[in-house]
Design an enzyme around this catalytic site. Sequence first.
Site, PDB file in Angstrom:
ATOM      1  N   GLU A 126       0.825  -1.225   0.000  1.00 60.00           N
ATOM      2  CA  GLU A 126       0.000   0.000   0.000  1.00 60.00           C
ATOM      3  C   GLU A 126       0.856   1.271   0.000  1.00 60.00           C
ATOM      4  O   GLU A 126       0.619   2.188   0.780  1.00 60.00           O
ATOM      5  CB  GLU A 126      -0.970  -0.008   1.189  1.00 60.00           C
ATOM      6  CG  GLU A 126      -1.958  -1.149   1.094  1.00 60.00           C
ATOM      7  CD  GLU A 126      -3.081  -1.127   2.146  1.00 60.00           C
ATOM      8  OE1 GLU A 126      -3.033  -0.312   3.086  1.00 60.00           O
ATOM      9  OE2 GLU A 126      -4.019  -1.938   2.004  1.00 60.00           O
ATOM     10  N   GLU A 136      -5.235  -8.751  -0.053  1.00 61.02           N
ATOM     11  CA  GLU A 136      -5.925  -8.419   1.207  1.00 61.02           C
ATOM     12  C   GLU A 136      -7.391  -8.217   0.866  1.00 61.02           C
ATOM     13  O   GLU A 136      -7.707  -7.421  -0.026  1.00 61.02           O
ATOM     14  CB  GLU A 136      -5.378  -7.137   1.858  1.00 61.02           C
ATOM     15  CG  GLU A 136      -4.014  -7.307   2.493  1.00 61.02           C
ATOM     16  CD  GLU A 136      -3.562  -6.069   3.293  1.00 61.02           C
ATOM     17  OE1 GLU A 136      -4.424  -5.321   3.801  1.00 61.02           O
ATOM     18  OE2 GLU A 136      -2.344  -5.862   3.390  1.00 61.02           O
TER      19      GLU A 136
END
Length: 499
Positions: A171, A283
């Site tokens: 991220e 995720e």
Amino acid sequence: MARIGIDLARRLGPLDRRIFGQFIEHLGRCVYGGVYEEGSPLSDGQGFRRDVLEAARPLRIPILRWPGGNFASGYHWLDGVGPKERRPRRSELAWYAEESNRFGTDEFIAYCRALGAEPFICVNMGSGTMDEAQAWVEYCNGTGNTSWATLRRQHGHPEPYRVRYWGLGNEMYGGWQIGQLPARDYVTRARAFAMVMKRTDPSIELVGCGQNGWSEWDEITINGLAEFIDYHSIHLYTGGADHYATVFQSHQAERAIRICAGLIERARYAQRIAHPIAIAFDEWNVWWRTRSHADRVGGIEERYTLTDALAIATYLNGFIRHCRVVRIANFAQLVNAIAPIFTNPQGLFLQTIYHPLRLYAEHTLDVALDIHVEGETYDLPPAQETGGGGRVHHVADLGPFGLVDAVATTDAHQRELTVALVNRDRDRAQPATLVLAGAALSGAATAWEVNGPNVTAINSFEAPRAVDVRERKIETGPGGLEMMLPAHSLTVLRGGLRR
Ligand code: AHR
């Protein structure tokens, strides 16, 4: 009433079992107090909680991602190898904690071996350097006479670990990420990391850091990294207090996959890239209750309802429908932090979301079939989209949503059929008829039903089976297989086929 048409000749493609992957992060009690608890009577000689291992095994985890998540962006792997008493205790800035480093690379690999899972390591592209990432690959996979490969041998591991999957940061677009970068800067840095990592071990596969699949970040990083990567990652968390918003928001994963697949196809075509690039949905989960700063410090120990279990089944259906492009998925996360397994020092219980994860991993077969569902639908009014307390995910335009969502899989020889049927109707049972073309069920089928008293039911130490699995037999009639799908239920049906 739902009519489900399955033509055995209409195959979507092979289903990659790696979509049943999981993820463990140094976050709250996921690793320490979940996976690993030294000195506990419940732990084995390596410090692994035996009860957690036993609960994790039925999930048949093919691939396990580690060490984060946000944690990865501040993690220096060298802190976590060698004699434990000499490992430094560090400030952990992703989750405002301290990291003892007692669980590190060697422990992670041992844990993967204990589960029969392939390790998937996400490198530190936040505070970490290219040299560190290169050395990590060499420590794990090196066979030469170098100091990094030798260090692994000195730690008691003569054979290389052969870690095949490596993530290029986590991220990196996010303001919460240590070392956040603009997309183009990330591309420059990730290309440099990728080059030295692949040169260290050309057999490794790299996962580029994507966002949600549809953003400008995804477009720029896919275009910039296509040459180097084997997968592009997507992360998605959905859900809110409203039942219908939660179960239908899971379809947002399919929008993400469709758009991302288009971006990948465009980059491969424009750049004449011969090697495949798949999606690693590394995720995904329902996560909206434990979002405050205090919750983060507290380890995001979300408690899951029956609604959430149906949302999880819907996500899995989406991955199965897109099996050609989604080759890896990692459920976030395995223990305690937004997780199906919930421990305390004395034991554990299984959250509602454990049951779909387990049933799909156990019964989904190798080939996904195209399937036609006709039945009642539900329109999600735009006002409902936030789900009340959740994040806004604009999904109303994906509707109207079928109340019953279903997928079917078979094996390569078409000896068996598994159908997963999610009745998202909060209040009413839905009669369903299964109509098969190209084969018939050879006898009674077995059905496993996940259900509970109502959609808000949760499991706990006091009532660990409020939401549970019930098994029954279903007979085939002359017109096909007819069954009642109870309100708010998941039914996984498996039976033998005859031509
Ligand atoms: O899974 C919890 C967190 O969610 C991960 O650390 C991060 O990657 C994401 O924001």
